[in-house]
Design an enzyme around this catalytic site. Structure first.
Site, short mmCIF file in Angstrom:
data_model
loop_
_atom_site.label_atom_id
_atom_site.label_comp_id
_atom_site.label_asym_id
_atom_site.label_seq_id
_atom_site.Cartn_x
_atom_site.Cartn_y
_atom_site.Cartn_z
N GLU A 425 0.83 -1.21 0.00
CA GLU A 425 0.00 0.00 0.00
C GLU A 425 0.86 1.26 0.00
O GLU A 425 0.62 2.20 0.76
CB GLU A 425 -0.97 -0.03 1.19
CG GLU A 425 -1.94 -1.20 1.10
CD GLU A 425 -2.87 -1.33 2.30
OE1 GLU A 425 -2.76 -0.50 3.24
OE2 GLU A 425 -3.69 -2.26 2.31
N ASN A 426 1.87 1.26 -0.84
CA ASN A 426 2.77 2.42 -0.92
C ASN A 426 2.15 3.59 -1.68
O ASN A 426 2.81 4.62 -1.86
CB ASN A 426 4.09 2.00 -1.57
CG ASN A 426 4.76 0.88 -0.80
OD1 ASN A 426 4.73 -0.26 -1.23
ND2 ASN A 426 5.32 1.18 0.36
#
Length: 820
Positions: A425-426
């Site tokens: 979830e960057n």
């Protein structure tokens, strides 16, 4: 395959994957712990007289592993503690080697750690999940020359350790992550003795062709040789699973710095490692210097894997559907400080559920976990904790590089590992005033290149960062059909669409929350309000129970009934997706999180198929029915004591089984036989419409395997036909008592004393007297503040051989009490 020499890693102090087999002991007992900070190291080691009331601060006795946040991570009334804490003990050092080294090997400590021998700081480490080693030899030798060694400490060595999990934006992982960033010595700490020269690491690259005809083994190593002894003898032996030596290599050479290629060999037709037959070979390395030998052992496996471009996953030349789940390092009553026995139980439960793949989210995990994956036959995606928040500065990035390097080096030899994860979830901003996608791409590419340099044999992967999906080898998009967006019947279509957007697709994270013990007669009702055709990806804020468009995560009933339907549909579909590499349910076990205070169990992510204390939810058996071969049968509703409806109304009874046929009995009467068909939804066709009688009902199923063997399951359920009015009162009662532990239950009734079976109010238990509530466990029956499940809730009380009064309250209702 040769090991790439990493010049820039020279001097890194990290321990070997299998710490030296001789002379290693876990330091578990005789510790003291202090929550908070000290004015200085002297406060940890100054003389303390027994019973001195003016001795401050006060320390508590603990055993390791130990976590700061064993209870407060799920305390409904506070934010969990993030700050420093101290540990201290006395070491009785007896190094058997003449002029040998004494090492402290940390399997993981959160999150910044400093180590002191007496008043001297000897080591420090940043990062809560990778292993590291502190060489205390010189500091110990210096301390032994002081007067206080014998006079004050009676020949023992004072060890003090400061751990700190304070919030720090330049630390990985982000505190925005959907899990607690725990503090403490929450993994095992080992005292290790080595001779002057020892094996630091062995990198054993085992490979085999898809047919399994020829196995190759390239071995390189690294020495622990701080005094620079110049000549050593090395011997390497390869042994088969029964311990028979298959080949050996021996050489005398100049001692080397850094990594050195040592031996290449081959094995004809090796026995292949697989989830069905996790065959492990042994590589034993002996280094001898000045007549003293040190032995180092590694377990390896030969397997060939491939993610087919635009196709499925292949293991040893055959398609394997990856049937996966996820693991967080978290458990009731101890948080991250799980013992080896707990870890072993958890991993065995996964295997018994049919798992052949696991993503270790979202950080490097214990060597115990990886060893079990090797021996049980569970393929692994392991990742670094670069999770949410954005991208920090150079200190932040250097930690990311170091974490990736340590993870790969420390778990390099595990046959189970097939993927190194670079992030999660960057695309989620929040920690920095800048969120630059191009800078994140640049750093992701750097990590990807570093991973391939360190280990060309494994794949790289990330989950949910679309603007980086072209960088890594394998990509997992966000698909939460039937929970955060869309409905679960859109799962196959959504997956196929995402599959076509990348070369190598793997779906990790799917599922939904369920409040253990809550069941529903109409679980799919919320789906009617959910918009379809707009995608199934989760978006920022979707975890919130307030606002936004209709979605099951916000508007559903959070019942086990709904989640088994969702899981059942997904598993049915996965059997008919020949292009699918696999999928991993999120997660195996409920875990604590700081970002979900409003959940039915506050501060808990409740998506697990087992609760935080290993109690199985109904969903566990749905997976078993699709994924296992050992005959099993399970009637849905073991934790559903009371069903409801009209008199004479037909109700569905579902049975989950992997057997060919099953016969259902209601109150002793056969309801007929059904044949299992995985594509007949729900319950693979093992469903019956029956009429319950008011009051008690006995349900039994007898399942028959293809070879004629039978197994059975049975439950008792009440059937309530009375309609309830609005909630009017709480009733608190003791259900049972055993070994001085009482179980109490609250029920929510209407004015006519009818149980309100759809009640979901929050209630709060209390206690006064000699006993103690067994709460802050993060479970539906171990939390003092919890939402009701079908109009009731339970909790246990340690009576402490005395008398107590328990209470329960809920907004708008009179409180209730019971004497214990």
């Amino acid at each position: 395959m040769k090991r790439v020499k990493l010049v820039f890693l020279l001097g890194l102090l990290v321990c070997s994957q299998y710490v030296f087999a001789q002379n290693k002991q876990r330091l578990t007992h005789n510790w003291e712990y202090l929550k908070g900070d000290l004015g200085g190291i002297w406060e940890a080691i100054r003389p303390v007289k027994e019973g001195n009331p003016e001795s401050v601060p006060l320390w508590e006795k603990v055993n390791l592993p130990h976590c700061f946040n064993a209870l407060d991570g799920v305390d409904p009334d506070v934010n969990y503690y993030q700050g420093p804490g101290w540990y201290r003990t006395l070491l009785d050092l007896k190094n058997p080697y003449t002029e040998g080294r004494s090492l402290l090997h940390f399997e993981g400590a959160g999150q910044k750690t400093q180590v002191y021998i007496y008043d001297k700081k000897v080591a420090e480490h940043v990062g809560g999940y990778d292993e590291w080693t502190a060489d205390i030899t010189d500091a110990v030798n210096a301390f032994k020359k002081t007067d206080v060694f014998q006079k004050q400490f009676k020949g023992k060595v004072p060890l003090s350790i400061r751990c700190d999990n304070s919030r720090d934006l330049e630390m990985i992982p982000s505190s925005l992550s959907d899990f607690n960033v725990y503090g403490g010595l929450y993994r095992y700490l080992n005292l290790v003795y080595t001779p002057k020269v020892a094996v630091d690491k062995i990198f054993a690259a085992a490979s085999v062709d898809a047919k399994g005809s020829l196995g190759k083994l390239n071995i390189s190593g690294r020495l622990l040789n701080p005094e620079g002894i110049d000549t050593v003898s090395l011997k390497i032996e390869v042994k088969d699973p029964e311990g028979k030596t298959l080949g050996s290599w021996e050489n005398q050479m100049k001692a080397f710095n850094g990594d050195k290629a040592l031996w290449e060999t081959s094995i004809k037709s090796p026995r292949l490692w697989s989830p069905e037959r996790p065959v492990l070979y042994t590589v034993q390395t002996t280094v001898t210097a000045r007549g003293i030998a040190h032995v180092h052992t590694e377990k390896i496996g030969f397997r060939n894997f491939e993610f087919v471009k635009k196709g499925p996953f292949m293991l040893n030349g055959k398609r394997l559907l990856l049937r996966g789940t996820h693991r967080h390092e978290d458990h009731a009553g101890v948080a991250a400080a799980m013992t080896e026995e707990m870890i072993r139980q958890e991993m065995q439960m996964m295997k018994d559920m049919g798992v052949n793949f696991i993503r270790l989210g979202h950080y490097q995990q214990s060597r115990i976990v990886l060893d079990l994956c090797d021996s049980l036959g569970i393929l692994v995606w392991e990742e670094i904790p670069w999770c949410r928040g954005g991208l920090g500065g150079e200190v932040y990035k250097e930690q990311g590089r170091r974490m990736l390097t340590n993870m790969i080096e420390q778990h390099y030899n595990h046959a189970s590992v097939i993927i190194w994860g670079l992030g999660n979830e960057n695309d989620w901003p929040g920690d920095f005033n800048e969120f630059d996608e191009q800078k994140i791409r640049t750093f992701m590419k750097e990590l990807n290149d570093l991973s391939h340099k360190l280990d060309p044999s494994r794949k790289t992967a990330i989950r949910r960062c679309d603007f980086c999906k072209d960088i890594v080898d394998v990509y997992s998009p966000s698909i939460w059909a039937g929970w955060y967006r869309g409905i679960y019947t859109e799962y196959k279509e959504a997956s196929k669409k995402e599959f076509e957007r990348v070369e190598h697709f793997l779906h990790v994270e799917w599922g939904g929350d369920s409040h253990a013990g809550r069941h529903s007669e109409s679980p799919d009702k919320a789906l009617s309000a959910v918009q379809t055709g707009v995608g199934t990806d989760e978006r920022d804020g979707d975890a919130s129970l307030f606002g936004g468009s209709a979605r099951v995560s916000k508007d559903g009933d959070w019942s086990e009934s709904y989640i088994v339907n969702l899981i059942d549909w997904h598993l049915k579909e996965q059997e008919n997706m020949p292009w699918l590499t696999g999928a991993a349910y999120w997660p195996f076990k409920d875990f604590s999180t700081p970002v979900r205070p409003d959940n039915p169990v506050p501060y808990m992510n409740q998506k697990g198929v087992v609760e935080r204390d290993f109690s199985k939810k109904e969903a566990y058996y749905v997976f078993q029915s699709y994924w296992t071969k050992t005959p099993m049968v399970h009637i849905y509703g073991h934790s559903w004591p009371v069903r409801w409806g009209d008199a004479g109304e037909q109700k569905m009874v579902k049975v989950y089984s992997n057997c060919a046929e099953a016969e259902l009995f209601l109150n002793g009467k056969s309801m007929g036989k059904k044949k299992r068909n995985s594509q007949s939804y729900p319950a693979a066709g093992l469903k019956w419409m029956v009429k319950y009688q008011p009051g008690k009902n006995e349900i039994k199923v007898v399942a028959t395997t293809k070879d004629g063997k039978t197994i059975s399951d049975e439950i008792v359920q009440e059937y309530q036909t009375e309609k309830w009015d609005k909630p009017a009162k709480l009733v608190l009662e003791k259900l049972s008592e055993k070994d001085n532990i009482a179980v109490i239950q609250v029920k929510l009734l209407d004015k006519n004393n009818i149980l309100c079976l759809d009640a979901r109010s929050y209630i709060t238990f209390g206690l006064t007297g000699d006993g103690k509530l067994i709460d802050d466990q993060g479970t539906s029956s171990g939390s003092r503040k919890v939402q009701l499940y079908n109009g009731r809730a339970l909790i246990s009380v340690d009576l402490n051989k005395g008398k107590s009064v328990a209470s329960v309250k809920s907004d708008g209702l009179p409180s209730a009490f019971v004497e214990l």
